[in-house]
Design a protein around this motif. Sequence first.
Motif, PDB file in Angstrom:
ATOM      1  N   THR A 190      43.020   4.356  31.257  1.00 58.71           N
ATOM      2  CA  THR A 190      41.667   4.060  30.782  1.00 58.71           C
ATOM      3  C   THR A 190      40.766   3.891  31.997  1.00 58.71           C
ATOM      4  O   THR A 190      41.232   3.899  33.140  1.00 58.71           O
ATOM      5  CB  THR A 190      41.616   2.767  29.942  1.00 58.71           C
ATOM      6  OG1 THR A 190      41.652   1.630  30.821  1.00 58.71           O
ATOM      7  CG2 THR A 190      42.774   2.683  28.955  1.00 58.71           C
ATOM      8  N   HIS A 220      39.640   1.292  32.968  1.00 59.37           N
ATOM      9  CA  HIS A 220      39.978   0.010  33.595  1.00 59.37           C
ATOM     10  C   HIS A 220      41.200   0.104  34.488  1.00 59.37           C
ATOM     11  O   HIS A 220      41.469  -0.818  35.260  1.00 59.37           O
ATOM     12  CB  HIS A 220      40.215  -1.043  32.515  1.00 59.37           C
ATOM     13  CG  HIS A 220      39.010  -1.323  31.676  1.00 59.37           C
ATOM     14  ND1 HIS A 220      37.935  -2.055  32.132  1.00 59.37           N
ATOM     15  CD2 HIS A 220      38.694  -0.929  30.424  1.00 59.37           C
ATOM     16  CE1 HIS A 220      37.010  -2.116  31.179  1.00 59.37           C
ATOM     17  NE2 HIS A 220      37.449  -1.442  30.138  1.00 59.37           N
ATOM     18  N   ASP A 233      39.645  -5.786  43.558  1.00 59.65           N
ATOM     19  CA  ASP A 233      39.297  -5.778  42.139  1.00 59.65           C
ATOM     20  C   ASP A 233      40.223  -4.849  41.355  1.00 59.65           C
ATOM     21  O   ASP A 233      40.671  -5.184  40.245  1.00 59.65           O
ATOM     22  CB  ASP A 233      37.841  -5.335  41.940  1.00 59.65           C
ATOM     23  CG  ASP A 233      36.845  -6.423  42.320  1.00 59.65           C
ATOM     24  OD1 ASP A 233      37.264  -7.597  42.423  1.00 59.65           O
ATOM     25  OD2 ASP A 233      35.659  -6.092  42.521  1.00 59.65           O
ATOM     26  N   TYR A 234      40.508  -3.671  41.918  1.00 62.23           N
ATOM     27  CA  TYR A 234      41.444  -2.756  41.247  1.00 62.23           C
ATOM     28  C   TYR A 234      42.837  -3.355  41.165  1.00 62.23           C
ATOM     29  O   TYR A 234      43.536  -3.221  40.150  1.00 62.23           O
ATOM     30  CB  TYR A 234      41.496  -1.417  41.990  1.00 62.23           C
ATOM     31  CG  TYR A 234      40.337  -0.504  41.692  1.00 62.23           C
ATOM     32  CD1 TYR A 234      40.128  -0.001  40.410  1.00 62.23           C
ATOM     33  CD2 TYR A 234      39.446  -0.134  42.694  1.00 62.23           C
ATOM     34  CE1 TYR A 234      39.062   0.841  40.138  1.00 62.23           C
ATOM     35  CE2 TYR A 234      38.380   0.720  42.434  1.00 62.23           C
ATOM     36  CZ  TYR A 234      38.196   1.196  41.152  1.00 62.23           C
ATOM     37  OH  TYR A 234      37.129   2.034  40.879  1.00 62.23           O
ATOM     38  N   GLN A 257      43.142  -5.852  38.374  1.00 67.26           N
ATOM     39  CA  GLN A 257      43.142  -5.269  37.032  1.00 67.26           C
ATOM     40  C   GLN A 257      44.517  -4.729  36.649  1.00 67.26           C
ATOM     41  O   GLN A 257      44.788  -4.489  35.470  1.00 67.26           O
ATOM     42  CB  GLN A 257      42.113  -4.130  36.976  1.00 67.26           C
ATOM     43  CG  GLN A 257      41.937  -3.457  35.638  1.00 67.26           C
ATOM     44  CD  GLN A 257      41.409  -4.398  34.568  1.00 67.26           C
ATOM     45  OE1 GLN A 257      42.142  -4.853  33.709  1.00 67.26           O
ATOM     46  NE2 GLN A 257      40.127  -4.699  34.623  1.00 67.26           N
TER      47      GLN A 257
END
Length: 373
Positions: A153, A155, A328-329, A332
């Motif tokens: 996705t 995200h 940030d990645y 997630q």
Amino acid sequence: MTGEAVDTVRVALGERGYDILIGPGLLERVGEEIAARLPKVRAAVVTDENVAARHLSTMTAGLENSGIAATPIVLAPGEKTKSFAALQEVVDKVLAARLERGDAVIALGGGVIGDLAGFAAGIIRRGMNFVQVPTSLLAQVDSSVGGKTGINTAHGKNLVGVFQQPRLVLADVNVLDTLPEREFRAGYAEVAKYGLIDRPDFFAFLEKNWRAVFSGGSERTYAIAESCRAKADVVARDEFETGDRALLNLGHTFGHALEAATAYDGSRLVHGEGVAVGMALAHRFSARMNLCSPDDAQRVEAHLAAVGLPWRISDIPGELPGAEGMLDYIAQDKKVKRGALTFILTRGIGQSFIARDVPASEVLAFLREQLEG
């Protein structure tokens, strides 16, 4: 060494256990192997355009010779096919073919096709039979074994999916001869991973024999079978990744973040290359944390470089986010639990372990060094 004979690796999951067959000429035998395990079955064959051009006719002929009616579903190649849109297309075509729950979805292709087709098999009619016929090295040693399926996705990678164990895996080593060299190298990163997790002797074998693995023959068959044994052992202990199975993610937390940061653009970075860079980063980060010797990190980097794999972030073409964006990645990633960062780190070659609650500040400082250095 297994020579040119077919090697069988058993994934021991009780009644849901299955065989992985590894050797030459298995593509022609797909029909008889499936029919022996799933009599009177019908099937959908999910593949992509590139694999279909090379292998689909051989596959369907073998199925038909064994009395298995097959419905081909041919998709676009590439990581972007692991999407909701492609999943809906597969589901719709399987249902349109009026295949029943006892019928089979066969994945003929690399990891993208295996992940997508397995996810479809897991949700159509609440679960159909699933057969993996992996045609890339990466799929033969990793994604086709263990039952993880899913799609990507915006995200992140593989954030939507199910566990759906196959009924059978058929790894024909001959089909690897048609792989582009870059794709074979990318798959080799996952082979090296098994040595780095907990099989130092296997890693030493690869350092000495990698050229023979690339050229084919008994060394290649042995390396694939040994990789499958390594994964089968872990999956049998921890099918749903509540413990030891997380070790198989060595290099993947960094690697998945790099893939997401490149928007899954295969011209810049393919999955195995991301894993290669990720494994080098995991060893370098471990050395920074005084968990392993810098010599171990250099040994890993030297081997990856020798086979032609990227091992530094700077080896990835194009712009990447800064350290904060990369963090940030990573945050997630599905390996994060309740906000705590979990990495697979190492105390040396073949001494990987699960490190929970890794301080984000340490990761950020390390990423700044790697991105700015």
